[in-house]
Design an enzyme around this catalytic site. Sequence first.
Site, PDB file in Angstrom:
ATOM      1  N   GLY A  42       0.872  -1.181   0.000  1.00 42.75           N
ATOM      2  CA  GLY A  42       0.000   0.000   0.000  1.00 42.75           C
ATOM      3  C   GLY A  42       0.900   1.219   0.000  1.00 42.75           C
ATOM      4  CB  ALA A  45       1.360   0.655   4.604  1.00 40.87           C
ATOM      5  CG  ASN A 186       5.050   8.404 -12.078  1.00 45.69           C
ATOM      6  OD1 ASN A 186       4.284   9.088 -12.763  1.00 45.69           O
ATOM      7  ND2 ASN A 186       4.768   7.170 -11.719  1.00 45.69           N
ATOM      8  CG  LEU A 223      12.425  12.605 -14.520  1.00 44.02           C
ATOM      9  CD1 LEU A 223      13.502  13.627 -14.844  1.00 44.02           C
ATOM     10  CD2 LEU A 223      11.287  12.702 -15.532  1.00 44.02           C
ATOM     11  N   GLY A 252       9.118   4.318  -5.742  1.00 43.21           N
ATOM     12  CA  GLY A 252       8.553   5.667  -5.608  1.00 43.21           C
ATOM     13  C   GLY A 252       8.156   5.933  -4.162  1.00 43.21           C
ATOM     14  CG  ASP A 253       5.148   3.670  -2.393  1.00 42.69           C
ATOM     15  OD1 ASP A 253       4.602   4.681  -2.873  1.00 42.69           O
ATOM     16  OD2 ASP A 253       4.717   2.519  -2.546  1.00 42.69           O
ATOM     17  CB  SER A 283      14.176   0.646  -2.688  1.00 41.89           C
ATOM     18  OG  SER A 283      13.568   1.179  -3.831  1.00 41.89           O
ATOM     19  N   GLY A 288      10.343  -6.572  -3.768  1.00 42.85           N
ATOM     20  CA  GLY A 288       9.276  -6.116  -2.882  1.00 42.85           C
ATOM     21  C   GLY A 288       9.395  -4.651  -2.532  1.00 42.85           C
ATOM     22  CB  SER A 292      13.341  -3.089  -1.273  1.00 46.46           C
ATOM     23  OG  SER A 292      12.377  -2.077  -1.504  1.00 46.46           O
TER      24      SER A 292
HETATM   25  O1  RIB Z   1       3.653   1.714  -4.875  1.00 44.79           O
HETATM   26  C1  RIB Z   1       3.620   0.327  -4.673  1.00 44.79           C
HETATM   27  C2  RIB Z   1       2.351  -0.056  -3.970  1.00 44.79           C
HETATM   28  O2  RIB Z   1       1.259   0.245  -4.798  1.00 44.79           O
HETATM   29  C3  RIB Z   1       2.248  -1.520  -3.667  1.00 44.79           C
HETATM   30  O3  RIB Z   1       2.773  -1.845  -2.394  1.00 44.79           O
HETATM   31  C4  RIB Z   1       0.770  -1.790  -3.797  1.00 44.79           C
HETATM   32  O4  RIB Z   1       0.140  -2.117  -2.596  1.00 44.79           O
HETATM   33  C5  RIB Z   1       0.162  -0.547  -4.425  1.00 44.79           C
HETATM   34  O5  RIB Z   1      -0.563   0.185  -3.546  1.00 44.79           O
END
Ligand code: RIB
Length: 301
Positions: A42, A45, A186, A223, A252-253, A283, A288, A292
């Site tokens: 998510g 998260a 992005n 990018l 990206g997260d 990462s 995953g 990561s």
């Molecule tokens: O950005 C990656 C996330 O996007 C994944 O973990 C997935 O749950 C989606 O929400």
Amino acid sequence: MNDFIDVVVVGSINQDYLIKTKSIPGPGETTTGAILDLQPGGKGANQAVAAASLGARVSMIGAVGGDFIGDMLIESLNKSNIDTTRVKKLKSSTSGSAFVTITPDGENSIIVASGANWGIEISHIEQAKQTIALAKVLLLQMELPISIVEYAISQAGINTLVVLNLAPAGKINLETLKRVNVLVLNEHEASFLAKKPISDLPSAKQVGQKLLDLGMENIIITLGQLGALMLGEENLYVPAPRVQVLDTTGAGDCFVGVLASRLSQGVTLSKALHQATKAASLSVQILGAQASFPTLDQIDN
Ligand code: RIB
């Protein structure tokens, strides 16, 4: 509790089903031989975990389902030292699920069944008003209903830095965007918002400028392997280190969580941008999302 929050994340919580496959089947086709891995995910998260990995005190506002997966997802956030007192268990919903296919080049495609993430209500955010108003950084993405994202931003305190990751891209009120201090997108999301394509660094600069002209404060466009571009208080391009890409899921997260964490800890936007770019490049070398994410030592060494 409120006095101690660096980053409050209002965002999604999913169970990720990662499928490593040699190829993506076409319509009516079946492929075998894929490998399945289950991991917490998510965008909300993930960003909360990336921020907490760098030592920020993080509180998560979101929702999981009434199923056992919801308990596992909360437990996993707790293990990352994230405050989950504002994570709701919605008994009549299933937990959010993301089906992530990863091909040998490390690229991924994701289908999300939002479940409980879509059941979160304004009243949930109202209950967390004080936490939001007193946090150093309010961090959001676009995997919750847009009304929730907009309402949460309206609750930011006068000293709260608002960081919005417009992922996945969606329509959002311009007045809300003007309250955002740092907008991270992005290239696809930036193109969507500016209604202008990005094919290289110069076109990314034009798109960033167009967004600034709409009244936004700071724009960061990621990018991929080219790195990241920032326009606003400071104009800066940070190239990404060259690495072997295994899986881009959550990169990206990682970038956004590290950026928010460092900003909450008082570092400058340009230093935070360098560290976030390095973190994302680390990462992608591991399978995953949350598994990561690096620590500050790993980023700085
Ligand atoms: O950005 C990656 C996330 O996007 C994944 O973990 C997935 O749950 C989606 O929400």
